[in-house]
Design a protein around this motif. Structure first.
Motif, PDB file in Angstrom:
ATOM      1  N   SER A  42       0.863  -1.185   0.000  1.00  0.00           N
ATOM      2  CA  SER A  42       0.000   0.000   0.000  1.00  0.00           C
ATOM      3  C   SER A  42       0.895   1.229   0.000  1.00  0.00           C
ATOM      4  O   SER A  42       1.712   1.420   0.902  1.00  0.00           O
ATOM      5  CB  SER A  42      -0.903   0.005   1.230  1.00  0.00           C
ATOM      6  OG  SER A  42      -1.743  -1.129   1.230  1.00  0.00           O
ATOM      7  N   VAL A  43       0.744   2.054  -1.036  1.00  0.00           N
ATOM      8  CA  VAL A  43       1.639   3.205  -1.220  1.00  0.00           C
ATOM      9  C   VAL A  43       0.804   4.464  -1.338  1.00  0.00           C
ATOM     10  O   VAL A  43      -0.189   4.496  -2.069  1.00  0.00           O
ATOM     11  CB  VAL A  43       2.518   3.035  -2.478  1.00  0.00           C
ATOM     12  CG1 VAL A  43       3.428   4.244  -2.651  1.00  0.00           C
ATOM     13  CG2 VAL A  43       3.339   1.759  -2.391  1.00  0.00           C
ATOM     14  N   ALA A  44       1.197   5.489  -0.627  1.00  0.00           N
ATOM     15  CA  ALA A  44       0.568   6.805  -0.730  1.00  0.00           C
ATOM     16  C   ALA A  44       1.667   7.834  -0.928  1.00  0.00           C
ATOM     17  O   ALA A  44       2.690   7.802  -0.227  1.00  0.00           O
ATOM     18  CB  ALA A  44      -0.243   7.117   0.515  1.00  0.00           C
ATOM     19  N   LEU A  45       1.464   8.737  -1.885  1.00  0.00           N
ATOM     20  CA  LEU A  45       2.504   9.721  -2.230  1.00  0.00           C
ATOM     21  C   LEU A  45       1.862  11.084  -2.377  1.00  0.00           C
ATOM     22  O   LEU A  45       0.844  11.239  -3.067  1.00  0.00           O
ATOM     23  CB  LEU A  45       3.193   9.311  -3.540  1.00  0.00           C
ATOM     24  CG  LEU A  45       4.239  10.288  -4.101  1.00  0.00           C
ATOM     25  CD1 LEU A  45       5.435  10.395  -3.157  1.00  0.00           C
ATOM     26  CD2 LEU A  45       4.704   9.832  -5.486  1.00  0.00           C
ATOM     27  N   LEU A  46       2.428  12.077  -1.719  1.00  0.00           N
ATOM     28  CA  LEU A  46       1.992  13.475  -1.831  1.00  0.00           C
ATOM     29  C   LEU A  46       3.189  14.333  -2.223  1.00  0.00           C
ATOM     30  O   LEU A  46       4.245  14.243  -1.602  1.00  0.00           O
ATOM     31  CB  LEU A  46       1.415  13.976  -0.506  1.00  0.00           C
ATOM     32  CG  LEU A  46       0.118  13.316   0.004  1.00  0.00           C
ATOM     33  CD1 LEU A  46      -0.246  13.881   1.363  1.00  0.00           C
ATOM     34  CD2 LEU A  46      -1.023  13.536  -0.973  1.00  0.00           C
ATOM     35  N   VAL A  47       3.000  15.141  -3.258  1.00  0.00           N
ATOM     36  CA  VAL A  47       4.059  16.047  -3.713  1.00  0.00           C
ATOM     37  C   VAL A  47       3.467  17.437  -3.865  1.00  0.00           C
ATOM     38  O   VAL A  47       2.442  17.617  -4.536  1.00  0.00           O
ATOM     39  CB  VAL A  47       4.666  15.587  -5.063  1.00  0.00           C
ATOM     40  CG1 VAL A  47       5.768  16.555  -5.500  1.00  0.00           C
ATOM     41  CG2 VAL A  47       5.205  14.172  -4.961  1.00  0.00           C
ATOM     42  N   VAL A  48       4.073  18.418  -3.219  1.00  0.00           N
ATOM     43  CA  VAL A  48       3.628  19.807  -3.304  1.00  0.00           C
ATOM     44  C   VAL A  48       4.724  20.606  -3.994  1.00  0.00           C
ATOM     45  O   VAL A  48       5.883  20.619  -3.563  1.00  0.00           O
ATOM     46  CB  VAL A  48       3.337  20.403  -1.921  1.00  0.00           C
ATOM     47  CG1 VAL A  48       2.837  21.835  -2.047  1.00  0.00           C
ATOM     48  CG2 VAL A  48       2.326  19.546  -1.180  1.00  0.00           C
ATOM     49  N   SER A  49       4.370  21.286  -5.075  1.00  0.00           N
ATOM     50  CA  SER A  49       5.354  22.066  -5.838  1.00  0.00           C
ATOM     51  C   SER A  49       5.676  23.362  -5.120  1.00  0.00           C
ATOM     52  O   SER A  49       5.026  23.722  -4.131  1.00  0.00           O
ATOM     53  CB  SER A  49       4.801  22.352  -7.235  1.00  0.00           C
ATOM     54  OG  SER A  49       3.685  23.236  -7.144  1.00  0.00           O
ATOM     55  N   ALA A  50       6.653  24.053  -5.630  1.00  0.00           N
ATOM     56  CA  ALA A  50       7.048  25.341  -5.040  1.00  0.00           C
ATOM     57  C   ALA A  50       5.939  26.364  -5.145  1.00  0.00           C
ATOM     58  O   ALA A  50       5.855  27.297  -4.334  1.00  0.00           O
ATOM     59  CB  ALA A  50       8.318  25.847  -5.722  1.00  0.00           C
ATOM     60  N   SER A  51       5.068  26.187  -6.142  1.00  0.00           N
ATOM     61  CA  SER A  51       3.961  27.128  -6.313  1.00  0.00           C
ATOM     62  C   SER A  51       2.756  26.759  -5.454  1.00  0.00           C
ATOM     63  O   SER A  51       1.745  27.460  -5.469  1.00  0.00           O
ATOM     64  CB  SER A  51       3.545  27.174  -7.792  1.00  0.00           C
ATOM     65  OG  SER A  51       3.121  25.891  -8.224  1.00  0.00           O
ATOM     66  N   GLY A  52       2.851  25.630  -4.744  1.00  0.00           N
ATOM     67  CA  GLY A  52       1.776  25.242  -3.856  1.00  0.00           C
ATOM     68  C   GLY A  52       0.788  24.259  -4.445  1.00  0.00           C
ATOM     69  O   GLY A  52      -0.214  23.949  -3.814  1.00  0.00           O
ATOM     70  N   LYS A  53       1.089  23.717  -5.635  1.00  0.00           N
ATOM     71  CA  LYS A  53       0.192  22.744  -6.241  1.00  0.00           C
ATOM     72  C   LYS A  53       0.466  21.355  -5.654  1.00  0.00           C
ATOM     73  O   LYS A  53       1.611  20.991  -5.421  1.00  0.00           O
ATOM     74  CB  LYS A  53       0.372  22.721  -7.755  1.00  0.00           C
ATOM     75  CG  LYS A  53      -0.108  23.998  -8.434  1.00  0.00           C
ATOM     76  CD  LYS A  53       0.021  23.881  -9.954  1.00  0.00           C
ATOM     77  CE  LYS A  53      -0.492  25.133 -10.630  1.00  0.00           C
ATOM     78  NZ  LYS A  53      -0.396  25.043 -12.123  1.00  0.00           N
ATOM     79  N   LEU A  54      -0.621  20.626  -5.484  1.00  0.00           N
ATOM     80  CA  LEU A  54      -0.525  19.316  -4.855  1.00  0.00           C
ATOM     81  C   LEU A  54      -0.712  18.216  -5.887  1.00  0.00           C
ATOM     82  O   LEU A  54      -1.615  18.262  -6.717  1.00  0.00           O
ATOM     83  CB  LEU A  54      -1.587  19.178  -3.760  1.00  0.00           C
ATOM     84  CG  LEU A  54      -1.671  17.822  -3.061  1.00  0.00           C
ATOM     85  CD1 LEU A  54      -0.446  17.592  -2.193  1.00  0.00           C
ATOM     86  CD2 LEU A  54      -2.943  17.724  -2.229  1.00  0.00           C
ATOM     87  N   TYR A  55       0.176  17.204  -5.825  1.00  0.00           N
ATOM     88  CA  TYR A  55       0.068  16.016  -6.673  1.00  0.00           C
ATOM     89  C   TYR A  55       0.093  14.798  -5.743  1.00  0.00           C
ATOM     90  O   TYR A  55       0.886  14.743  -4.809  1.00  0.00           O
ATOM     91  CB  TYR A  55       1.226  15.945  -7.669  1.00  0.00           C
ATOM     92  CG  TYR A  55       1.327  17.177  -8.549  1.00  0.00           C
ATOM     93  CD1 TYR A  55       2.096  18.267  -8.136  1.00  0.00           C
ATOM     94  CD2 TYR A  55       0.666  17.239  -9.766  1.00  0.00           C
ATOM     95  CE1 TYR A  55       2.191  19.406  -8.937  1.00  0.00           C
ATOM     96  CE2 TYR A  55       0.761  18.371 -10.562  1.00  0.00           C
ATOM     97  CZ  TYR A  55       1.518  19.451 -10.142  1.00  0.00           C
ATOM     98  OH  TYR A  55       1.607  20.571 -10.929  1.00  0.00           O
ATOM     99  N   SER A  56      -0.778  13.863  -6.040  1.00  0.00           N
ATOM    100  CA  SER A  56      -0.897  12.714  -5.141  1.00  0.00           C
ATOM    101  C   SER A  56      -1.025  11.415  -5.917  1.00  0.00           C
ATOM    102  O   SER A  56      -1.438  11.401  -7.088  1.00  0.00           O
ATOM    103  CB  SER A  56      -2.112  12.870  -4.223  1.00  0.00           C
ATOM    104  OG  SER A  56      -3.311  12.868  -4.970  1.00  0.00           O
ATOM    105  N   PHE A  57      -0.640  10.319  -5.244  1.00  0.00           N
ATOM    106  CA  PHE A  57      -0.814   8.978  -5.794  1.00  0.00           C
ATOM    107  C   PHE A  57      -1.065   8.040  -4.621  1.00  0.00           C
ATOM    108  O   PHE A  57      -0.416   8.134  -3.572  1.00  0.00           O
ATOM    109  CB  PHE A  57       0.444   8.522  -6.547  1.00  0.00           C
ATOM    110  CG  PHE A  57       0.425   7.068  -6.912  1.00  0.00           C
ATOM    111  CD1 PHE A  57       1.058   6.125  -6.090  1.00  0.00           C
ATOM    112  CD2 PHE A  57      -0.251   6.614  -8.029  1.00  0.00           C
ATOM    113  CE1 PHE A  57       1.042   4.781  -6.410  1.00  0.00           C
ATOM    114  CE2 PHE A  57      -0.281   5.253  -8.340  1.00  0.00           C
ATOM    115  CZ  PHE A  57       0.365   4.351  -7.540  1.00  0.00           C
ATOM    116  N   SER A  58      -2.033   7.141  -4.792  1.00  0.00           N
ATOM    117  CA  SER A  58      -2.309   6.153  -3.742  1.00  0.00           C
ATOM    118  C   SER A  58      -2.720   4.845  -4.392  1.00  0.00           C
ATOM    119  O   SER A  58      -3.403   4.830  -5.411  1.00  0.00           O
ATOM    120  CB  SER A  58      -3.419   6.646  -2.806  1.00  0.00           C
ATOM    121  OG  SER A  58      -4.649   6.763  -3.507  1.00  0.00           O
ATOM    122  N   SER A  59      -2.271   3.768  -3.790  1.00  0.00           N
ATOM    123  CA  SER A  59      -2.615   2.440  -4.283  1.00  0.00           C
ATOM    124  C   SER A  59      -2.749   1.508  -3.089  1.00  0.00           C
ATOM    125  O   SER A  59      -1.809   1.331  -2.321  1.00  0.00           O
ATOM    126  CB  SER A  59      -1.527   1.914  -5.225  1.00  0.00           C
ATOM    127  OG  SER A  59      -1.791   0.580  -5.621  1.00  0.00           O
TER     128      SER A  59
END
Length: 304
Positions: A42-59
């Motif tokens: 089970s993997v969960a990933l959160l990435v926030v860019s320098a501009s404040g945008k959020l990218y996520s992945f979960s499985s």
């Protein structure tokens, strides 16, 4: 010529930094997906860019709900300068916080209600268990009381007076004459004792009732045993009412003084008990008591 190793340090050029972020973000998400598939993880990933945008992945991760927009607003609030945050964003964030708070409160209430229900169930089980135990104790007390009040047979007398138990027996009987108010007291002592206690044979006058006569006989047996240094005693009497009084430490107005003497003497014994015995099995004490009563009648006639 091998590939040159890239030095890990912040990229100063904004365009290059954005391109590198996009490439590595996609690669990181792909690696997370591969890890989930290959290892059944089970993997969960959160990435926030320098501009404040959020990218996520979960499985394979259940129960994770991420609001990208809320995270974006929160990242802006974490910056030192929040002057650029719009009113609309703040209102939206407030709504999200209120919703989260409502969900939290609802969950808390649900858990508390479940806890209360569990405690009520436990309380109910404990009450039922206490009721069962109380019933068992009551039955046990009744059985014990019935056993004490049962008619003692000669065989049972032998069991009580076993040499190993060290218990001495005092079988007593009081013969009362209602017309004269006189009574004769008879008591038979038995037990393995180096110094045998003589049988009781004593007349008494001015006795108000048969119960009073029997109480006098019990007191005489107990006091005689105390002075004879008997430490374990079983008193057998054919008065069921009198047997129950020492067990409850109760008394009756007419027997107050006599029962007081008996209760006071109980502390001298290591073990003492009172049992009911039928007149059928108490013939010897009955004979001694009636002989004492006859002697009292003869003396009264002679004196008259």
């Amino acid at each position: 010529m091998g590939r040159k190793k890239l030095e890990i340090k912040p990229i100063e050029n904004k365009s290059s930094r954005q391109v590198t972020f996009s490439k590595r973000r996609n690669g990181l998400i792909e690696k997370a997906r591969q890890l989930s598939v290959l290892c059944d993880a089970s993997v969960a990933l959160l990435v926030v860019s320098a501009s404040g945008k959020l990218y996520s992945f979960s499985s394979g991760v259940k129960g994770i709900r991420v609001s990208c927009q809320s995270m974006n607003i929160c990242s802006k609030l974490e910056e030192s300068n929040v002057d650029n945050v719009s009113v609309g964003s703040l209102v939206q964030l407030e709504e999200h916080l209120e919703n989260a708070l409502s969900v939290t409160r609802a969950r808390k209430t649900e858990l508390m209600l479940k806890l209360v229900e569990n405690l009520k169930e436990k309380e109910k089980l404990l009450e039922e268990e206490n009721h069962v135990l109380a019933s068992q104790m009551e039955k046990s007390n009744l059985v014990r009381a019935e056993a004490d009040y049962m008619e003692v047979s000669p065989g049972q007398i032998s069991d009580i007076n076993l040499p190993a138990s060290g218990v001495k027996l005092f079988q007593i009987y009081a013969a009362w004459d209602s017309s004269s108010g006189g009574c004769g007291i008879g008591g038979i002592f038995s037990g393995n004792n180096l110094k045998r206690i003589p049988n009781l044979s004593e007349p008494r006058s001015h006795v108000s009732s048969a119960l009073m006569a029997e109480a006098i006989a019990v007191r005489l047996a107990v006091v005689t045993s105390v002075y004879s240094n008997v430490r374990s005693l079983a008193v057998l009497t054919d008065s069921l009412s009198l047997v129950s009084l020492p067990k409850k430490e109760a008394t009756q107005p007419e027997l107050f003084g006599i029962m007081f003497d008996i209760y006071h003497a109980l502390s001298y014994f290591d073990r003492i008990s009172f049992h009911f015995i039928s007149r059928t099995f108490n013939g010897e004490a009955d004979l001694v008591a009636k002989s004492a009563l006859t002697l009292l009648s003869v003396n009264s006639s002679v004196g008259g």
